[in-house]
Motif scaffolding. Structure first.
Motif, PDB file in Angstrom:
ATOM      1  N   LEU A 191       0.848  -1.192   0.000  1.00 46.83           N
ATOM      2  CA  LEU A 191       0.000   0.000   0.000  1.00 46.83           C
ATOM      3  C   LEU A 191       0.883   1.242   0.000  1.00 46.83           C
ATOM      4  O   LEU A 191       1.728   1.415   0.880  1.00 46.83           O
ATOM      5  CB  LEU A 191      -0.909   0.000   1.229  1.00 46.83           C
ATOM      6  N   TYR A 288      -5.574   6.814   8.821  1.00 44.32           N
ATOM      7  CA  TYR A 288      -4.653   5.832   8.248  1.00 44.32           C
ATOM      8  C   TYR A 288      -4.796   4.479   8.947  1.00 44.32           C
ATOM      9  O   TYR A 288      -4.766   3.424   8.292  1.00 44.32           O
ATOM     10  CB  TYR A 288      -3.208   6.328   8.355  1.00 44.32           C
ATOM     11  N   PHE A 292      -5.518   0.991   7.046  1.00 46.62           N
ATOM     12  CA  PHE A 292      -4.596  -0.140   7.055  1.00 46.62           C
ATOM     13  C   PHE A 292      -5.277  -1.397   7.585  1.00 46.62           C
ATOM     14  O   PHE A 292      -5.009  -2.517   7.130  1.00 46.62           O
ATOM     15  CB  PHE A 292      -3.350   0.184   7.888  1.00 46.62           C
ATOM     16  N   ARG A 293      -6.167  -1.237   8.547  1.00 50.80           N
ATOM     17  CA  ARG A 293      -6.884  -2.399   9.066  1.00 50.80           C
ATOM     18  C   ARG A 293      -7.862  -2.934   8.030  1.00 50.80           C
ATOM     19  O   ARG A 293      -8.146  -4.134   7.989  1.00 50.80           O
ATOM     20  CB  ARG A 293      -7.597  -2.038  10.357  1.00 50.80           C
ATOM     21  N   GLU A 295      -7.385  -2.608   4.602  1.00 50.25           N
ATOM     22  CA  GLU A 295      -6.644  -3.139   3.454  1.00 50.25           C
ATOM     23  C   GLU A 295      -5.671  -4.258   3.839  1.00 50.25           C
ATOM     24  O   GLU A 295      -5.281  -5.061   2.998  1.00 50.25           O
ATOM     25  CB  GLU A 295      -5.858  -2.009   2.775  1.00 50.25           C
ATOM     26  N   ARG A 296      -5.197  -4.293   5.065  1.00 52.78           N
ATOM     27  CA  ARG A 296      -4.282  -5.308   5.604  1.00 52.78           C
ATOM     28  C   ARG A 296      -3.040  -5.521   4.713  1.00 52.78           C
ATOM     29  O   ARG A 296      -2.735  -6.638   4.304  1.00 52.78           O
ATOM     30  CB  ARG A 296      -5.021  -6.632   5.810  1.00 52.78           C
ATOM     31  N   VAL A 300       3.613  -1.111   3.918  1.00 55.72           N
ATOM     32  CA  VAL A 300       3.151   0.265   3.714  1.00 55.72           C
ATOM     33  C   VAL A 300       4.358   1.087   3.294  1.00 55.72           C
ATOM     34  O   VAL A 300       5.375   1.114   3.992  1.00 55.72           O
ATOM     35  CB  VAL A 300       2.532   0.861   5.000  1.00 55.72           C
ATOM     36  N   ALA A 311       1.281   8.270   8.513  1.00 60.11           N
ATOM     37  CA  ALA A 311       1.016   6.915   8.034  1.00 60.11           C
ATOM     38  C   ALA A 311       1.960   5.918   8.706  1.00 60.11           C
ATOM     39  O   ALA A 311       1.568   4.782   9.002  1.00 60.11           O
ATOM     40  CB  ALA A 311       1.176   6.860   6.514  1.00 60.11           C
ATOM     41  N   ALA A 315       0.757   2.753  10.786  1.00 57.78           N
ATOM     42  CA  ALA A 315       1.168   1.404  10.391  1.00 57.78           C
ATOM     43  C   ALA A 315       1.742   0.639  11.587  1.00 57.78           C
ATOM     44  O   ALA A 315       1.506  -0.570  11.741  1.00 57.78           O
ATOM     45  CB  ALA A 315       2.191   1.481   9.256  1.00 57.78           C
ATOM     46  N   VAL A 320       1.507  -3.409  10.922  1.00 61.69           N
ATOM     47  CA  VAL A 320       1.963  -3.735   9.565  1.00 61.69           C
ATOM     48  C   VAL A 320       3.381  -4.304   9.634  1.00 61.69           C
ATOM     49  O   VAL A 320       4.253  -3.703  10.275  1.00 61.69           O
ATOM     50  CB  VAL A 320       1.930  -2.483   8.665  1.00 61.69           C
TER      51      VAL A 320
END
Length: 586
Positions: A191, A288, A292-293, A295-296, A300, A311, A315, A320
């Motif tokens: 991502l 963010y 992120f949760r 899109e997993r 990043v 970000a 992350a 991440v």
């Protein structure tokens, strides 16, 4: 010939400054000193010092040569270094003409000015008008600002940094084993987090990296952007849309929880504590985190400082597995966008082994390392990459462009490609063009780009004595074709990381004249396929341009050697390979 030896008539804006100072000296009868911006030319300085009642001139940059020339009537006030050297002779009134820098005088300079007899600072601003401020009042104001800043740096920021570090360590203890944590993310998903896809060099490199990754088989790539995908923030969107790369807007936080119930109440409380420490930045970090949760991603990759720290922190909170922060220039304390929270957040992020920091130049990596107080070895240098076409621009295309731009065949073309913002020096570029136009009768000037100073630069050109030979083109997608009509590309930036435009010009065999800032010296050698200009003045830039135009050897070496050198040093394949290594892949 020295830069100062070049003759240069005053432009309309310079005449206005000269006339205004003369009128106000005549009206109030008090002697004056004048503070000018970094791009002020020798001709204006000489004209001001010739005025009755003007004691001295001060520039917002260092100037040893001018100091030697004018002695006690010249000084400088460089708040970026910082360095202050006021002239021995000062007027009772200081006329302050530094655009966008009102009040940025500093307590040290104000104190020196008081001791030298200055009693009033007169700030001139196109939007705010004229404001007189007593030096006593300014001393109090600057002292108060300095106290608050020092307290923040000495006490508040370190305390917040320590609090953030402690909470993040507690969060790490709450996390399951690294293998279990990684299993919660989608293997192979990368991502990219960016502010926008506007027409900038960094945004161009985001797109080049993503397309290069997809060419290497990385299919699961997502881009998240903070600003809506509308002009001018969608300049490169079409390239990603054609490649099938999903682009998602970072939505508002709304009424959301910090994690699913499986996170546990303690972990949720710790995340809330981190956001509380972030203060006014908490919503952005939360946005963010939520993304992120959803899109997993396994990786990043954030770009540019403000996105990096927000970000990057999100992350970490999301767990991440691998976080890459892309720094593209010198450290942010060199630029107006610098924020006090950036350094402590970067320092906290750098303590985590899952975080890798990239920079696109050795100079940039050294700058960040010094600013953050860490070893330069903490940074990986991944230079910009380009997809250089093998074919040359057809002569018919170049001829058609010359006709479109009303440039006679065989005329000398001086080019510039830049964002029209203060740090790029577009006003300096125009004033240097005026000087060159006096020396080279067949020279034409082509400036490509737009930005916040667009209207101001257009007005400057409209009032310029060289107006008939200057072409302002705005945003263009055919920059490579435009390079084919240029005899020299000029860079006037006050600060840079690794400027794309120099690489692209050299790849086309175009010689360059550039200010030696940031990673510029990592692109070409002075005197080989281009020259470093002698300073940030119109005369120095013009001297560099004239040197390139008058030196056929530089032009020949540029055509013969520079394209192959750029392809070897700045290929997309090399950049993507080094980026994948930062992701832990090969």
């Amino acid at each position: 010939m020295s830069a100062g030896a070049l003759p240069h008539a005053l432009g309309p804006a310079e005449e206005e400054v000269l006339g205004l100072v003369a009128r106000q000296i005549g009206e109030d009868g008090r002697t004056a000193s004048v503070v000018l911006g970094a791009d002020a030319g020798d001709s204006l300085i000489d004209a001001l010092l010739a005025l009755a009642g003007v004691e001295s001139v001060i520039l917002s940059r260092t100037g040893e040569a001018l100091s030697a020339r004018h002695g006690g009537r010249f000084g400088w006030l460089d708040v970026s270094v910082p360095e202050v050297r006021l002239p021995g002779r000062m007027g009772r009134v200081v006329h302050y003409f530094v655009a966008g820098a009102q009040w940025n005088l500093g307590s040290r300079a104000a104190c020196q000015a008081w001791r030298l007899g200055v009693r009033t600072i007169r700030f001139h601003d196109v939007d705010l008008g004229v404001q007189d401020v007593g030096v006593k009042a300014l001393l109090f104001q600057e002292g108060w600002k300095s106290l608050i800043y020092r307290l923040g740096q000495t006490y508040f920021v370190p305390v917040l940094e320590a609090m953030m570090r402690r909470v993040l360590r507690q969060l790490q203890k709450e996390t399951d084993s690294p293998a279990a944590a990684s299993a919660a993310f989608r293997p192979g998903r990368v991502l990219f987090a960016v502010g926008s896809l506007g027409p900038g060099g960094s945004e161009r490199q985001v797109v080049n990296t993503i397309l290069g990754l997809k060419a290497r088989g990385a299919d699961d790539v997502v881009l998240v952007h903070q600003w809506p995908m509308s002009p001018p923030n969608d300049f490169f969107h079409e390239d990603l849309a054609r490649a099938g790369v999903p682009c998602r807007l970072l939505e508002g936080a709304g009424d959301v929880r910090f994690g699913p119930p499986s996170d546990g109440a303690r972990r949720s409380r710790l995340v809330r504590r981190v956001l509380l420490i972030c203060g006014g930045q908490s919503n952005l970090v939360l946005n963010y985190l939520r993304m992120f949760r959803q899109e997993r991603p396994e990786v990043v990759h954030a770009w540019l400082d403000d996105v990096n720290v927000h970000a990057g922190l999100a992350a970490l909170l999301a767990g991440v597995p691998r976080i890459v922060l892309g720094c593209r220039s010198l450290s942010p304390d060199h630029f107006p966008f610098h924020q006090i929270y950036m350094r402590p957040l970067y320092r906290v992020l750098l303590e985590n082994p899952s975080v890798t920091v990239l920079n696109n130049s050795e100079a940039g990596a050294r700058s960040y390392a010094k600013w953050l107080g860490v070893s330069p070895g903490r940074f990986r240098v991944v230079r910009n990459g380009f997809d250089f076409p093998e074919e040359e621009v057809p002569a018919a295309v170049s001829d058609r462009l010359r006709a479109e731009l009303r440039i006679p065949h065989g005329a000398t073309v001086v080019g510039g490609v830049m964002r029209l913002s203060a740090e790029k020096g577009p006003g300096l570029w125009i004033r240097a063009a005026e000087i060159v136009s006096q020396r080279v009768e067949d020279a034409y000037f082509v400036l490509v780009g737009d930005g916040p100073l667009g209207e101001e630069i257009a007005a400057q050109v409209a009032a310029s004595p060289a107006q008939a030979r200057i072409r302002l083109l705005g945003k263009r997608r055919d920059v490579r074709n435009l390079f084919s009509v240029m005899d020299v590309l000029v860079l006037t930036s006050m600060g840079e990381g690794l400027p794309n435009v120099l690489i692209e010009a050299q790849a086309m065999g175009v010689p360059v004249a550039a200010t030696n800032v940031g990673g510029v010296g990592e692109i070409f050698d002075d005197g080989d396929t281009g020259v470093f200009v002698g300073g940030h003045t119109p005369e120095a830039v013009a001297e560099g341009v004239l040197e390139v135009i008058g030196n056929e050897g530089i032009s020949q070496r540029s055509r013969r050697n520079a394209p192959a050198r750029m392809r070897e040093k700045f290929s997309i394949a090399r950049m993507v390979g080094e980026t994948m290594a930062a992701y832990g892949r090969h």
